[in-house]
Design an enzyme around this catalytic site. Structure first.
Site, PDB file in Angstrom:
ATOM      1  N   ARG A   1       0.829  -1.204   0.000  1.00 42.63           N
ATOM      2  CA  ARG A   1       0.000   0.000   0.000  1.00 42.63           C
ATOM      3  C   ARG A   1       0.868   1.260   0.000  1.00 42.63           C
ATOM      4  O   ARG A   1       0.598   2.213  -0.740  1.00 42.63           O
ATOM      5  CB  ARG A   1      -0.914   0.005   1.226  1.00 42.63           C
ATOM      6  CG  ARG A   1      -1.707   1.306   1.362  1.00 42.63           C
ATOM      7  CD  ARG A   1      -2.564   1.324   2.599  1.00 42.63           C
ATOM      8  NE  ARG A   1      -3.348   2.550   2.666  1.00 42.63           N
ATOM      9  CZ  ARG A   1      -4.377   2.727   3.479  1.00 42.63           C
ATOM     10  NH1 ARG A   1      -4.739   1.756   4.292  1.00 42.63           N
ATOM     11  NH2 ARG A   1      -5.041   3.858   3.479  1.00 42.63           N
TER      12      ARG A   1
ATOM     13  N   ASN B   1     -10.653  -3.962  -1.327  1.00 44.13           N
ATOM     14  CA  ASN B   1     -10.522  -2.925  -2.348  1.00 44.13           C
ATOM     15  C   ASN B   1      -9.611  -3.365  -3.492  1.00 44.13           C
ATOM     16  O   ASN B   1      -8.713  -4.182  -3.285  1.00 44.13           O
ATOM     17  CB  ASN B   1      -9.947  -1.647  -1.705  1.00 44.13           C
ATOM     18  CG  ASN B   1     -10.994  -0.883  -0.927  1.00 44.13           C
ATOM     19  OD1 ASN B   1     -12.131  -0.751  -1.361  1.00 44.13           O
ATOM     20  ND2 ASN B   1     -10.602  -0.381   0.230  1.00 44.13           N
TER      21      ASN B   1
ATOM     22  N   CYS C   1     -19.051  -1.488   1.130  1.00 44.23           N
ATOM     23  CA  CYS C   1     -18.169  -0.393   1.524  1.00 44.23           C
ATOM     24  C   CYS C   1     -18.829   0.327   2.693  1.00 44.23           C
ATOM     25  O   CYS C   1     -20.061   0.307   2.832  1.00 44.23           O
ATOM     26  CB  CYS C   1     -17.960   0.560   0.346  1.00 44.23           C
ATOM     27  SG  CYS C   1     -16.890   1.968   0.700  1.00 44.23           S
TER      28      CYS C   1
ATOM     29  N   HIS D   1     -16.322   4.188  -4.306  1.00 45.29           N
ATOM     30  CA  HIS D   1     -15.373   5.285  -4.101  1.00 45.29           C
ATOM     31  C   HIS D   1     -15.481   6.373  -5.167  1.00 45.29           C
ATOM     32  O   HIS D   1     -14.540   7.137  -5.386  1.00 45.29           O
ATOM     33  CB  HIS D   1     -13.933   4.765  -4.000  1.00 45.29           C
ATOM     34  CG  HIS D   1     -13.662   4.033  -2.726  1.00 45.29           C
ATOM     35  ND1 HIS D   1     -12.422   3.549  -2.385  1.00 45.29           N
ATOM     36  CD2 HIS D   1     -14.486   3.701  -1.699  1.00 45.29           C
ATOM     37  CE1 HIS D   1     -12.479   2.947  -1.196  1.00 45.29           C
ATOM     38  NE2 HIS D   1     -13.735   3.028  -0.776  1.00 45.29           N
TER      39      HIS D   1
ATOM     40  N   TYR E   1     -15.654  11.493  -0.101  1.00 47.36           N
ATOM     41  CA  TYR E   1     -14.321  12.044   0.077  1.00 47.36           C
ATOM     42  C   TYR E   1     -13.428  11.745  -1.124  1.00 47.36           C
ATOM     43  O   TYR E   1     -12.556  12.544  -1.474  1.00 47.36           O
ATOM     44  CB  TYR E   1     -13.685  11.478   1.350  1.00 47.36           C
ATOM     45  CG  TYR E   1     -12.235  11.891   1.509  1.00 47.36           C
ATOM     46  CD1 TYR E   1     -11.910  13.140   2.032  1.00 47.36           C
ATOM     47  CD2 TYR E   1     -11.196  11.058   1.100  1.00 47.36           C
ATOM     48  CE1 TYR E   1     -10.589  13.543   2.147  1.00 47.36           C
ATOM     49  CE2 TYR E   1      -9.873  11.455   1.209  1.00 47.36           C
ATOM     50  CZ  TYR E   1      -9.572  12.695   1.743  1.00 47.36           C
ATOM     51  OH  TYR E   1      -8.262  13.081   1.848  1.00 47.36           O
TER      52      TYR E   1
END
Length: 419
Positions: free
Chosen positions: A90, A145, A165, A195, A241
């Site tokens: 990540r 994800n 989610c 997202h 966001y």
């Protein structure tokens, strides 16, 4: 029932266990299996989970195993929350795209593509094991994800899967606090891709109160989603966001240069959480876990599992096949919208026409997702390049070409075809 969590050594797991303990009346879990190749983490998280259930006087048995095949055998539901490559991967996803002045992020942009490439083949292998070994009609709930791409891979391969989610339930809970009503009284006009979503309405007792929310709390809403207050008031919607990376891309890149990455902060939190979990006196979910990013994860997961197994017919926001819900996308697109949840699965509620400002970006991003899934399943540098070229956050030949080489160099250990 038997529930198996693949990625059970995650520091998220106590959030799920907390939900199982609190919501035992709606989800009668008899056996909770935590499956994870990281035996050291699994031992710590497994012991913590047992203490939490004991404190709640919950009768469920917790079994830990590094053998996924054994873990999913006879499971009624399998929850996927794995991270291929761990936090190190990540942190890489968040760093190398910045060399091209592109956002580094684990679920979108070039970093999100890297995560999809690492993750999809592993998830499909696990899903095949679930098909062979789990209970008949077992559900796969994907929290891994990038949820939209991973869920689409599962559905295209014929698996009984739904994506989940916590963005929507997070908004629901927060709006309920602002409105001083119970969360289950709040309905969301949530629409988009995972997202990449907007709240276009917030209903209480059948009345849309979003205009009032924005009027009274516009500054707080803008701060929460990292957008200008004037924009939120002008549009009259609440973007997730993640729209910050699209609508404020250059600002996000500038802020990321030289700053500690989110992955690095999470890695520090994880180490602290594991130390907490290792303390035999700790038997409740630490407050720090809320900062890890798992807020309301337990409610979302448990509510979905309960409705799938108990045929409750309530409405939840999930990731599912489009099947005409958004007419500007193909039927096999995976979208994130409110849906009725029954034992047969999820059925999307009707969605009002989506304006071009949002539908255009949704269509553009889904085109990237199609190419990303093709690259994840079949491999090949050309496929990776085309996916990057198609992404709204890249879209330039020289950048896509350089990012392709950076991505492959950073992920060779995880991509057999790229070695």
């Amino acid at each position: 029932m038997k529930v198996t969590v693949v990625g059970g050594g995650s520091t998220y797991t106590p959030e799920l266990v907390d939900g199982i303990a609190r919501l035992r009346d709606v989800l009668p879990v008899e056996t909770l299996v935590l499956a994870d190749p990281a035996a050291d983490r699994l031992d710590v998280v497994g012991a913590m989970s047992r203490r939490m259930l004991a404190r709640a006087d919950h009768p469920a048995q917790v079994i830990t195993t590094t053998d996924v095949d054994a873990g999913v055998t006879d499971a009624d539901a399998v929850l996927l929350q794995l991270r291929v490559g761990g936090q190190e991967a990540r942190m890489n996803d968040e760093s190398w795209p910045l060399t091209c002045d592109c956002i580094g992020q684990e679920t979108t942009g070039a970093g999100g593509l890297a995560k999809a490439l690492r993750t999809v083949p592993i998830v499909l292998d696990i899903a095949e094991t679930v098909r062979k070994r789990a209970a008949e009609n077992a559900w796969i709930v994907d929290f891994t994800n990038p949820v939209g791409i991973v869920t689409r891979a599962l559905l295209q391969a014929g698996h009984r899967a739904i994506g989940l989610c916590n963005v929507a339930i997070g908004f629901q809970r927060w709006f309920a606090e602002l409105l001083d009503v119970a969360p289950d009284e709040v309905g969301l006009g949530h629409v988009g891709l995972n997202h990449l979503t907007w709240e276009r309405s917030v209903t209480v007792a059948g009345r849309d109160v979003l205009p009032e929310l924005i009027d009274r709390h516009g500054a707080d809403i803008a701060a929460r989603v990292d957008q200008p207050e004037w924009l939120v008031r002008s549009l009259g919607v609440v973007p997730s966001y993640y729209l910050h990376y699209f609508w404020q891309h250059d600002t996000a890149v500038a802020a990321a240069h030289g700053a500690q990455s989110r992955g690095a902060r999470v890695a520090e939190m994880e180490q602290t959480l594991l130390e907490m979990y290792a303390d035999p006196a700790v038997d409740t979910k630490p407050a720090l876990l809320g900062e890890r990013g798992g807020a309301y994860y337990s409610e979302a997961a448990i509510n979905l599992l309960a409705s799938l197994t108990a045929d409750r017919g309530d409405v939840q926001v999930v990731n599912l096949r489009n099947d005409g819900t958004l007419p500007f996308l193909p039927d096999d697109a995976v979208i994130e919208v409110p849906a009725t949840i029954t034992a047969q699965g999820a059925a999307a509620l009707p969605v009002d026409a989506v304006p071009p400002l949002y539908s255009g970006l949704i269509s553009h991003t889904f085109a990237y997702e199609q190419l990303a899934l093709d690259a994840a399943v079949h491999g090949g540098r050309d496929r990776v390049f085309r996916a990057l070229l198609a992404h709204p956050l890249v879209g330039q030949v020289d950048q896509a070409d350089t990012l392709t080489d950076l991505l492959l160099a950073a992920n060779r250990d995880h991509l057999g075809w790229a070695r």
